[in-house]
Design a protein around this motif. Structure first.
Motif, PDB file in Angstrom:
ATOM      1  N   ALA A  30       8.922   0.720   0.158  1.00  0.00           N
ATOM      2  CA  ALA A  30       7.867   0.945   1.138  1.00  0.00           C
ATOM      3  C   ALA A  30       8.388   0.602   2.532  1.00  0.00           C
ATOM      4  O   ALA A  30       9.305  -0.196   2.694  1.00  0.00           O
ATOM      5  CB  ALA A  30       6.670   0.072   0.799  1.00  0.00           C
ATOM      6  N   SER A  37       0.366 -12.016  10.772  1.00  0.00           N
ATOM      7  CA  SER A  37       0.073 -13.005   9.737  1.00  0.00           C
ATOM      8  C   SER A  37      -0.360 -12.294   8.469  1.00  0.00           C
ATOM      9  O   SER A  37      -1.101 -11.297   8.522  1.00  0.00           O
ATOM     10  CB  SER A  37      -1.043 -13.946  10.204  1.00  0.00           C
ATOM     11  OG  SER A  37      -1.406 -14.801   9.154  1.00  0.00           O
ATOM     12  N   LEU A  38       0.102 -12.809   7.346  1.00  0.00           N
ATOM     13  CA  LEU A  38      -0.264 -12.211   6.059  1.00  0.00           C
ATOM     14  C   LEU A  38      -1.456 -12.928   5.430  1.00  0.00           C
ATOM     15  O   LEU A  38      -1.773 -12.696   4.272  1.00  0.00           O
ATOM     16  CB  LEU A  38       0.936 -12.260   5.098  1.00  0.00           C
ATOM     17  CG  LEU A  38       2.195 -11.513   5.557  1.00  0.00           C
ATOM     18  CD1 LEU A  38       3.298 -11.621   4.495  1.00  0.00           C
ATOM     19  CD2 LEU A  38       1.889 -10.043   5.817  1.00  0.00           C
ATOM     20  N   ARG A  39      -2.086 -13.808   6.232  1.00  0.00           N
ATOM     21  CA  ARG A  39      -3.169 -14.616   5.656  1.00  0.00           C
ATOM     22  C   ARG A  39      -4.296 -13.774   5.087  1.00  0.00           C
ATOM     23  O   ARG A  39      -4.877 -14.099   4.063  1.00  0.00           O
ATOM     24  CB  ARG A  39      -3.737 -15.542   6.737  1.00  0.00           C
ATOM     25  CG  ARG A  39      -3.272 -16.959   6.586  1.00  0.00           C
ATOM     26  CD  ARG A  39      -3.636 -17.791   7.776  1.00  0.00           C
ATOM     27  NE  ARG A  39      -5.065 -17.818   8.033  1.00  0.00           N
ATOM     28  CZ  ARG A  39      -5.610 -18.201   9.189  1.00  0.00           C
ATOM     29  NH1 ARG A  39      -4.817 -18.535  10.182  1.00  0.00           N
ATOM     30  NH2 ARG A  39      -6.896 -18.236   9.352  1.00  0.00           N
ATOM     31  N   PHE A  40      -4.569 -12.686   5.750  1.00  0.00           N
ATOM     32  CA  PHE A  40      -5.720 -11.890   5.329  1.00  0.00           C
ATOM     33  C   PHE A  40      -5.293 -10.631   4.560  1.00  0.00           C
ATOM     34  O   PHE A  40      -6.121  -9.792   4.241  1.00  0.00           O
ATOM     35  CB  PHE A  40      -6.536 -11.473   6.559  1.00  0.00           C
ATOM     36  CG  PHE A  40      -6.791 -12.615   7.499  1.00  0.00           C
ATOM     37  CD1 PHE A  40      -7.540 -13.712   7.083  1.00  0.00           C
ATOM     38  CD2 PHE A  40      -6.244 -12.632   8.769  1.00  0.00           C
ATOM     39  CE1 PHE A  40      -7.754 -14.778   7.938  1.00  0.00           C
ATOM     40  CE2 PHE A  40      -6.455 -13.688   9.619  1.00  0.00           C
ATOM     41  CZ  PHE A  40      -7.205 -14.781   9.214  1.00  0.00           C
ATOM     42  N   VAL A  41      -3.999 -10.515   4.315  1.00  0.00           N
ATOM     43  CA  VAL A  41      -3.482  -9.306   3.668  1.00  0.00           C
ATOM     44  C   VAL A  41      -3.352  -9.559   2.179  1.00  0.00           C
ATOM     45  O   VAL A  41      -2.692 -10.508   1.761  1.00  0.00           O
ATOM     46  CB  VAL A  41      -2.107  -8.919   4.254  1.00  0.00           C
ATOM     47  CG1 VAL A  41      -1.572  -7.674   3.569  1.00  0.00           C
ATOM     48  CG2 VAL A  41      -2.227  -8.692   5.754  1.00  0.00           C
ATOM     49  N   ARG A  42      -4.006  -8.727   1.420  1.00  0.00           N
ATOM     50  CA  ARG A  42      -3.882  -8.853  -0.023  1.00  0.00           C
ATOM     51  C   ARG A  42      -2.778  -7.922  -0.518  1.00  0.00           C
ATOM     52  O   ARG A  42      -2.640  -6.814  -0.002  1.00  0.00           O
ATOM     53  CB  ARG A  42      -5.204  -8.488  -0.709  1.00  0.00           C
ATOM     54  CG  ARG A  42      -6.269  -9.540  -0.504  1.00  0.00           C
ATOM     55  CD  ARG A  42      -7.496  -9.216  -1.289  1.00  0.00           C
ATOM     56  NE  ARG A  42      -8.562 -10.165  -1.019  1.00  0.00           N
ATOM     57  CZ  ARG A  42      -9.783 -10.050  -1.498  1.00  0.00           C
ATOM     58  NH1 ARG A  42     -10.101  -9.018  -2.260  1.00  0.00           N
ATOM     59  NH2 ARG A  42     -10.700 -10.954  -1.219  1.00  0.00           N
ATOM     60  N   ALA A  43      -2.074  -8.384  -1.503  1.00  0.00           N
ATOM     61  CA  ALA A  43      -1.038  -7.537  -2.092  1.00  0.00           C
ATOM     62  C   ALA A  43      -1.711  -6.412  -2.856  1.00  0.00           C
ATOM     63  O   ALA A  43      -2.727  -6.615  -3.510  1.00  0.00           O
ATOM     64  CB  ALA A  43      -0.166  -8.358  -3.027  1.00  0.00           C
ATOM     65  N   ALA A  44      -1.166  -5.221  -2.734  1.00  0.00           N
ATOM     66  CA  ALA A  44      -1.701  -4.075  -3.472  1.00  0.00           C
ATOM     67  C   ALA A  44      -0.566  -3.524  -4.306  1.00  0.00           C
ATOM     68  O   ALA A  44       0.058  -2.528  -3.964  1.00  0.00           O
ATOM     69  CB  ALA A  44      -2.231  -3.031  -2.509  1.00  0.00           C
ATOM     70  N   SER A  47      -0.465   0.122  -5.515  1.00  0.00           N
ATOM     71  CA  SER A  47      -0.097   1.178  -4.574  1.00  0.00           C
ATOM     72  C   SER A  47       1.403   1.196  -4.325  1.00  0.00           C
ATOM     73  O   SER A  47       1.965   2.226  -4.029  1.00  0.00           O
ATOM     74  CB  SER A  47      -0.834   0.968  -3.252  1.00  0.00           C
ATOM     75  OG  SER A  47      -0.387  -0.229  -2.660  1.00  0.00           O
ATOM     76  N   ALA A  48       2.024   0.038  -4.468  1.00  0.00           N
ATOM     77  CA  ALA A  48       3.467  -0.016  -4.194  1.00  0.00           C
ATOM     78  C   ALA A  48       4.271   0.702  -5.258  1.00  0.00           C
ATOM     79  O   ALA A  48       5.325   1.245  -4.971  1.00  0.00           O
ATOM     80  CB  ALA A  48       3.917  -1.458  -4.096  1.00  0.00           C
TER      81      ALA A  48
END
Lengths: 446, 291
Positions: A30, A37-44, A47-48
C-alpha cells in the motif's frame, strides 16, 4: 501437434508471470503516507490484503502475452502439419562419401582419372539435395560413421548416404553399412571401368647379407601371383661402431633374410649403433622425415622389440632420454632404443650388443616398418559383384517422427511478429490510459 | 483574503506579519488582551469571585447594584507565544504545512502585540523547549523573534507540559500565553499545567492548527499511514474513515470542553483557511467579548 526445437527455453515462460507478480506485489504494498498521529486511525487489515482488480487488465494481458510469445519464439515452435511433413518427405538430406583411396588416383582402364570422375559425381549428387555434406576419405568405413552422425542431426528430410567409389572388392561390405542406421538410404555410385588385370612391383626381400630380390605381383580378378625376379645389391643399411662391425652386419642381415625381411632402400638409409653410451663425435639431429618417424613408431609398437629388450637387460645412458633423441622404452620403462637423424640417415642406438636377439629384432622391425599392406589392397582389380552391390544398397525411408527436432526453420518468426503486435498494442493502451488519467486530473483540477 | 499557500511561499516572515496585521486587521487597534490597568474601560455586573477592590461603591450607592470596573491594560502586557515544533506539525496533507501556518499565526500575533508596545516572547517546543525568547518590547527584539521563528523546523515528539510550565514560570508577571499547536498532547500533565496557568492569573489562548486531511481523512484506497513522530505504520483504508472521523470529532470536542472548563480562549485554525480572515474573525470575536 507442436514441437519445440529448444524446449528448455519454455522454462522461461515463468517470465511471462512477471507482470502478474509485479501487479500482486504492488497490490500488497500500500502507498505509504506520513500522518501526524495514528491515535485515531484504526487498522483495516481486510482492505490491505483485499484482492484488487488490475487497474488496466488489457495492459496486463498484453504484457503477459508479449513476454509469453517471446519465450515461445526462443523455444523454437514447429507446427507439424501434414503439408509440412509431406514437404520434408520430398526433401533430401544427403551425405556424400567420396572414396579418396590410392586406387582413385590412377587412371582406369579407359584412361580416365577416377578422382575427377568422383568429384563430378559428388557435385551432381549435392545439387540434387536440399542439404548435403561431402566427406572424402580413404577409409570408407570411417567415412560412413561420420556421414551417419551428420545425417542424424541433419534438418528434417529423407536421409540418404551416397558412396562414390571405384567399388574395389573389399572396400565396402555389409559390416560397413551396418554402421548406418536403418532409415538412412544407401546408394553406391560406381565410377570408372576396372582394369582386367594389373602387374605391380612388390617390395624387395633380403635374401643374403649383400643382396635382395625384387618381387613382381600380378593381380587379376581370379588370382594374385608373386614372381621373384632378378637379384639386386643391398644398399642403405650399415652398422656403426667398433671393430668387427661388418661381421655383425652380415650376421644381422642373415638373420633378417631368414625371417623374410624387406630390403632396405638407398633413399631411406638406416644405421644401427650398439652400446649404452653415445658417440659424441656424431652430429645427430632430431627426426624430421616422415619415414624416420614411421620407423621409430613401428619400433615402439613392435612386440618383439619390447619383449627382447627386457631379456637383454641393457639400458641406454640418460643422455639418450633428451633431445634430439627419440627413445623407445621397454616394459619396465627403461630406454632401450633411441633414434636420431644423421645426415639424412636414420641412426638407431640400441642398448645391447650386435650379437643378441634384441639387435636382430630391432633391425627387422626397422626394415619392415616400410611395409604397407594397404598398398596391395589398393591394387585390387576385382569389383564388388552386382548381387552384393544390390544387398548393400537400400532406399531412404520416410522422415521419422522426431526429425523436426533438428529443423533449422521454425515458426518462431510468427511468435516474434505476434509479440511485436502485442507490444505495439501495449504502447497504444498505455498511451490511452495516460491520456485518460491526464484528462481526469484536468477535470479534477478544474 | 491572503491565501495561506501564497503566504508560506514568501520567506520574509516580518513582511507577512505586517501585511497580515496592518493590511487586514485595520480598525482593530485596541489590544485584544485586557488586563486591569489604570485606563478605565467599562463597567460590568459583579460576578462571584471578582476582586471586591474593583467594585464601584459610589455607583452601588446610587443604583443599589454591584458593578465592577474593568480596565484596559495599555502597556506592558507580557505575552509568550508557544509554537509546537513537533514532527506532527510537519504534516501538510496536500496543502500548507501546519508548522508554516503556525509560524504565520505566531508572527502575526507577535507583530500585533509588539506594535502596541507590549512585550512578546517566543517558545518553540517539541518534547522539550527547543528555543526560548523572553518577552520583551521593541522592534529589534521583534525582528530577532521573527528570525528565530523563521528558522523553526518540525521534528521530535510532543510533550507540552514541561515546556508550557517553563514558559509560565518565566513570565515576569501575569500575562498571556498563546499556544499554537495541533494539540495531539492530551496528557494529564499538560492539562494540569494549563489549569495552573489559568489559576495563577495568566490568560491562555490556544490556536489548534489542523489540516483538512486530518479532519476529513480522505484516503479512499488502501494506504499505509506512517506516524510522523513515532514512525509507526498502520495499514488502513476507506473502511476506517468513519471511525476516524468520529474519534477525531471526539478529540476536538474534548479540547473544546477542556478549554471552556478552564476559561481558555480556544480557536481552531484549518490550514486551507485564509490566515487573515481567521485572525480577523478571532480578534473581532475577542473584541466583541471584551466590550
Amino acid at each position: 501437434m507442436i514441437g519445440w526445437t529448444n524446449p528448455a527455453a519454455l522454462w522461461a515462460l515463468a517470465i511471462a508471470g512477471i507482470p502478474v507478480i509485479i501487479h500482486l506485489l504492488r497490490r500488497h504494498r500500500a502507498e505509504r503516507i506520513p500522518f501526524p498521529s495514528l491515535r485515531f486511525v484504526r487498522a483495516a487489515e481486510s482492505s490491505a490484503v483485499r484482492l484488487r482488480r488490475p487497474s488496466d487488465p488489457w495492459l496486463l494481458l498484453l504484457r503477459v502475452a508479449a513476454l509469453g510469445l517471446a519465450v515461445c519464439a526462443i523455444a523454437g515452435p514447429i507446427v507439424l502439419t501434414e503439408a509440412r511433413v509431406a514437404h520434408w518427405n520430398a526433401t533430401i538430406a544427403r551425405a556424400i562419401v567420396v572414396d579418396s583411396s590410392a586406387s582413385m588416383t590412377v587412371p582406369d582402364a579407359d584412361g580416365a582419372v577416377l578422382a575427377r570422375l568422383a568429384d563430378e559425381a559428388a557435385q551432381a549428387e549435392a545439387r540434387g539435395a536440399a542439404y548435403s555434406v561431402r566427406i572424402d576419405a580413404a577409409n570408407i568405413d570411417n567415412a560412413l560413421v561420420q556421414a551417419a552422425a551428420w545425417l542424424s542431426s541433419s534438418p528434417p528430410a529423407r536421409r540418404e548416404l551416397v558412396i562414390i567409389t571405384d567399388a574395389q572388392r573389399g572396400s565396402v561390405d555389409e559390416g560397413s553399412v551396418r554402421r548406418v542406421p536403418a532409415p538412412v538410404g544407401i546408394r553406391i555410385t560406381t565410377i570408372g571401368r576396372n582394369h582386367g588385370s594389373r602387374t605391380i612391383d612388390g617390395p624387395a626381400l633380403i635374401v643374403g647379407p649383400d643382396r635382395a630380390r625384387r618381387q613382381v605381383v600380378a593381380i587379376s580378378p581370379q588370382s594374385t601371383s608373386v614372381r621373384i625376379e632378378d637379384t639386386v645389391p643391398l644398399r642403405g643399411f650399415r652398422i656403426l661402431g667398433p671393430a668387427g662391425a661388418d661381421a655383425a652386419t652380415t650376421r644381422l642381415l642373415e638373420v633378417a633374410a631368414a625371417a623374410g625381411t624387406i630390403a632396405p632402400a638407398a633413399e631411406q638409409p638406416i644405421a644401427i649403433r650398439f652400446g649404452p653410451t653415445p658417440d659424441r663425435a656424431l652430429q645427430v639431429s632430431a627426426l624430421k622425415s616422415g619415414w624416420m618417424l614411421a620407423t621409430i613408431l613401428n619400433l615402439m609398437v613392435e612386440p618383439s622389440v619390447r619383449a627382447l629388450a627386457a631379456s637383454d637387460g641393457a639400458v641406454l645412458a640418460d643422455e639418450f632420454g633428451r633431445a634430439p633423441w627419440t627413445t623407445v622404452i621397454d616394459r619396465d620403462g627403461k630406454p632401450v632404443v633411441s633414434a636420431a637423424a644423421l645426415d639424412g640417415e636414420l641412426l638407431l642406438q640400441t642398448s645391447g650388443g650386435p650379437d643378441g636377439l634384441f639387435a636382430a629384432a630391432v633391425a627387422r622391425a626397422a626394415l619392415n616398418a616400410r611395409q604397407t599392406r594397404d598398398a596391395y589392397a589398393e591394387q585390387e582389380v576385382a569389383r564388388i559383384g552386382p548381387a552384393t552391390m544390390t544387398g548393400l544398397q537400400r532406399p531412404a525411408g520416410p522422415v521419422d517422427r522426431d526429425a523436426w527436432r533438428h529443423a533449422r526453420a521454425t515458426d518462431a518468426r510468427w511468435c516474434w511478429l505476434l509479440a511485436l503486435i502485442a507490444l505495439v498494442a501495449e504502447q497504444w493502451v498505455r498511451g490511452r490510459s495516460r491520456d485518460r488519467r491526464a484528462q481526469e486530473a484536468m477535470r479534477a483540477a478544474a | 483574503m491572503l491565501d495561506p499557500k501564497l503566504l508560506t511561499a514568501i520567506g520574509d516572515l516580518e513582511l507577512i506579519a505586517r501585511v497580515t496585521v496592518e493590511g487586514t486587521l485595520s480598525g482593530l487597534h485596541k489590544s485584544p488582551f485586557h488586563g486591569y490597568s489604570a485606563e478605565f474601560s467599562q463597567y460590568r455586573h459583579y460576578r462571584q469571585g471578582d476582586d471586591v477592590k474593583y467594585v464601584d461603591w459610589k455607583l452601588f450607592a446610587r443604583t443599589d447594584r454591584l458593578y465592577t470596573k474593568q480596565y484596559r491594560e495599555t502597556t506592558n502586557v507580557a505575552t509568550q507565544v508557544l509554537v509546537d515544533g513537533s514532527a506532527s506539525m510537519a504534516f501538510a496533507g496536500g496543502g500548507v504545512e501546519k508548522l508554516r501556518y503556525a509560524r504565520l499565526v505566531a508572527a502575526a500575533f507577535a507583530y500585533l502585540i509588539a506594535g502596541q508596545g507590549d512585550a512578546v516572547g517566543l517558545t518553540v517546543y517539541d518534547d522539550r523547549v527547543r528555543h526560548y525568547f523572553p518577552s520583551r518590547t521593541g522592534q529589534p527584539h521583534l525582528r530577532g523573534l521573527l528570525t528565530l521563528l523563521a528558522k523553526t523546523n518540525a521534528g521530535g515528539g510532543t510533550s507540552a507540559a514541561s515546556s508550557f510550565r517553563r514558559a509560565v514560570d518565566l513570565l515576569p508577571r501575569r500575562g498571556v500565553l498563546v499556544v499554537i499547536s495541533d494539540l495531539y498532547d492530551e496528557s494529564d500533565a499538560f492539562e494540569a499545567e494549563l489549569r495552573r496557568a489559568v489559576h495563577i492569573g495568566h490568560e491562555v489562548v490556544i490556536f489548534q492548527v489542523l489540516t483538512r486531511d486530518e479532519l476529513d481523512f480522505p484516503y479512499g484506497t488502501d494506504v499505509e499511514l506512517e506516524d510522523l513522530e513515532s514512525k509507526a505504520t498502520r495499514l488502513t483504508g476507506a473502511g476506517a474513515r468513519a471511525a476516524y472521523r468520529r474519534e477525531f470529532a471526539d478529540f476536538l470536542e474534548r479540547w473544546h470542553a477542556r478549554c471552556a472548563r478552564y476559561r481558555i480562549d480556544y480557536t481552531r485554525l484549518i490550514t486551507d483557511q485564509p490566515l487573515d480572515g481567521a485572525l480577523r474573525a478571532y480578534l473581532m470575536r475577542r473584541a466583541g467579548s471584551a466590550r
